[in-house]
Design a protein around this motif. Structure first.
Motif, PDB file in Angstrom:
ATOM      1  N   PRO A 187       0.949  -1.230  -0.094  1.00 16.28           N
ATOM      2  CA  PRO A 187       0.000  -0.079  -0.071  1.00 16.28           C
ATOM      3  C   PRO A 187       0.839   1.425   0.063  1.00 16.28           C
ATOM      4  N   LEU A 188       2.126   1.100   0.616  1.00 18.13           N
ATOM      5  CA  LEU A 188       2.963   2.298   0.520  1.00 18.13           C
ATOM      6  C   LEU A 188       4.311   2.026  -0.218  1.00 18.13           C
ATOM      7  N   PRO A 189       4.510   1.912  -1.642  1.00 17.86           N
ATOM      8  CA  PRO A 189       5.427   1.293  -2.235  1.00 17.86           C
ATOM      9  C   PRO A 189       6.693   2.257  -1.745  1.00 17.86           C
ATOM     10  N   SER A 190       7.880   1.924  -1.919  1.00 20.09           N
ATOM     11  CA  SER A 190       8.917   2.618  -1.232  1.00 20.09           C
ATOM     12  C   SER A 190       9.539   3.539  -2.271  1.00 20.09           C
ATOM     13  N   ALA A 191       9.198   3.831  -3.347  1.00 16.19           N
ATOM     14  CA  ALA A 191       9.270   4.734  -4.324  1.00 16.19           C
ATOM     15  C   ALA A 191       8.184   6.031  -4.076  1.00 16.19           C
ATOM     16  N   THR A 192       7.199   5.600  -3.466  1.00 18.51           N
ATOM     17  CA  THR A 192       6.156   6.661  -3.014  1.00 18.51           C
ATOM     18  C   THR A 192       6.736   7.301  -1.847  1.00 18.51           C
ATOM     19  N   LEU A 193       7.104   6.493  -0.884  1.00 17.83           N
ATOM     20  CA  LEU A 193       7.454   6.790   0.416  1.00 17.83           C
ATOM     21  C   LEU A 193       8.948   7.900   0.189  1.00 17.83           C
ATOM     22  N   ASP A 194       9.794   7.465  -0.755  1.00 21.26           N
ATOM     23  CA  ASP A 194      10.956   8.246  -1.046  1.00 21.26           C
ATOM     24  C   ASP A 194      10.553   9.678  -1.677  1.00 21.26           C
ATOM     25  N   ALA A 195       9.523   9.591  -2.448  1.00 21.78           N
ATOM     26  CA  ALA A 195       9.132  10.911  -2.965  1.00 21.78           C
ATOM     27  C   ALA A 195       8.506  11.781  -2.116  1.00 21.78           C
ATOM     28  N   CYS A 196       7.665  11.258  -0.983  1.00 20.07           N
ATOM     29  CA  CYS A 196       7.202  11.979  -0.132  1.00 20.07           C
ATOM     30  C   CYS A 196       8.219  12.407   0.934  1.00 20.07           C
ATOM     31  N   LYS A 197       9.221  11.623   1.125  1.00 21.90           N
ATOM     32  CA  LYS A 197      10.260  12.246   1.986  1.00 21.90           C
ATOM     33  C   LYS A 197      11.039  13.385   1.377  1.00 21.90           C
ATOM     34  N   ASP A 198      11.039  13.423   0.008  1.00 22.68           N
ATOM     35  CA  ASP A 198      11.823  14.332  -0.650  1.00 22.68           C
ATOM     36  C   ASP A 198      10.919  15.682  -0.984  1.00 22.68           C
ATOM     37  N   SER A 199       9.649  15.784  -0.808  1.00 20.17           N
ATOM     38  CA  SER A 199       8.820  16.667  -1.050  1.00 20.17           C
ATOM     39  C   SER A 199       8.633  17.874   0.175  1.00 20.17           C
ATOM     40  N   ASN A 200       8.089  19.056  -0.125  1.00 17.42           N
ATOM     41  CA  ASN A 200       7.478  19.767   0.900  1.00 17.42           C
ATOM     42  C   ASN A 200       6.561  19.665   1.214  1.00 17.42           C
TER      43      ASN A 200
END
Ligand code: IPM
Ligand code: MG
Length: 357
Positions: free
Chosen positions: A54-67
């Motif tokens: 439900p939370l692929p690592s690419a999605t989590l990484d994009a979230c961490k890298d966002s504002n």
């Protein structure tokens, strides 16, 4: 200003309402001369289907890298099997925990134009303006749990755990917010029964006494709060409480406004990106029909601009535009009370018209 904003459309009506919020963000960027880099990523049931997670690592990484992150909604009957390996909700809980989003802000504000939509009498709900601070990364949601055989079948447990520090940081945020509003803070617990609540009450009281002695402070037991919330909701300003009590009380509170489709929420941490979403769920029964109310998600973008990007003026413009559209009588089906209603896109068109004017 340059900002990276991650969109997580999710499931059900999520993609429809996020698409409208995206239009609003683009309009704000154009008018105010900001550059928002928007990117969409899979999360929730759709991500389970496509990636088994439900939370692929690419999605989590994009979230961490966002504002900042804007989420539609996750979940649906398709992924409800209690024996499934994973569930859409697990993705949301993991995102909250990974990003340390310990404070969930849920404003409950009644709109004059929508007073008849409330199941409560107008004289009770008129003028209600409550800001809930729900603790979001601790308590019973994240305590230990167990399940084992028992002579009667099975036995299971879920532990409610809070540390002094976890209580202090959320109470601090809530008290600071109260100072900027009605200067009244209410902490909700179950200290007459639960040890964890006795710690909560003590830690909350200490922070307020030491750092916010000028804030009017009171404590209310959660069962009494459930009652006061519908009998005298106007008496509350800022309310702070733990994860599960906050989950329940904010659903109850949302009904004061009579329109779940109107309420946004923000989840924020000490630093890093915040997560913004409508309070409503994925409403699979109306998904894909253009019936969803986009206003909660549009109001969530206002919270995003205010809390994560510091763009107070732009946030206020969006909120005023929503007020104006409602005052002008435009309604989506959920708030139309049988009268004429607009589609999801047409409602967003109205907001955009005001923003462009
Ligand atoms: C909410 C929801 C979530 C929660 C679920 C979907 C995990 O009810 O955001 O209130 O319980 O926190
Ligand atoms: Mg909930």
């Amino acid at each position: 200003m340059d900002a990276k904003i991650v969109l997580l459309p999710g499931d059900g009506i999520g993609p429809e309402v996020v698409a409208q919020a995206e239009r609003v963000l683009n309009q704000v960027a154009e008018t105010a001369g900001h550059s928002f880099e928007l990117s969409s990523h899979p999360m929730g049931g759709n991500a389970i289907d496509d990636f088994g997670d439900p939370l692929p690592s690419a999605t989590l990484d994009a979230c961490k890298d966002s504002n900042a992150i804007l989420l539609g909604a996750v979940g649906g009957p398709k992924w409800d099997d209690p024996n499934a390996k994973t569930r859409p909700e697990a993705g949301l809980l993991k995102l909250r925990k990974e990003l340390k989003l310990f404070a969930n802000l849920r404003p409950i504000k009644t709109y004059k134009a929508l007073l008849e939509s409330s199941p409560l009498r107008q004289e009770i709900v008129e003028g209600v303006d409550i800001l809930f601070f729900r603790e979001l990364t601790g308590g019973i949601y994240f305590g230990g749990s167990s399940r084992s055989p028992h002579e009667s079948g099975e036995v299971a447990s879920s532990e409610m755990v809070y540390s002094t520090g976890e209580v202090e940081r959320i109470v601090r945020l809530a008290a600071a917010a109260a100072k900027n509003r009605g200067n009244h803070l209410t902490s909700v617990d179950k200290a007459n029964v639960l040890e964890v609540s006795r710690l909560w009450r003590q830690a909350a009281g200490d922070v307020v006494a030491k750092e916010f002695s000028d804030v009017n402070y009171d404590v209310v037991l959660v069962d009494a709060m459930a009652m006061h919330l519908i009998s005298r909701p106007r008496d509350f300003d800022v309310v702070v409480t733990g994860n599960m009590f906050g989950d329940i009380l904010t659903d109850e509170g949302s009904m004061l406004t009579g329109s779940l489709g109107m309420l946004p929420s923000a989840s924020i941490g000490e630093s890093g990106p915040g997560l913004y979403e409508p309070i409503h769920g994925s409403a699979p029964d109306i998904a894909g029909q253009g019936l969803a109310n986009p206003l909660a998600t549009i109001l969530a973008t206002a919270m995003l601009l205010r809390h994560s990007l510091g763009l107070e003026e732009e946030a206020a413009l969006i909120e005023k535009a929503v007020d104006a559209v409602l005052d002008a009588g435009f309604r989506t089906k959920d708030i139309a009370r049988g009268g004429e209603s607009l589609s999801t896109t047409a409602m967003a068109d109205k907001v955009l018209e005001v923003l462009k004017a």
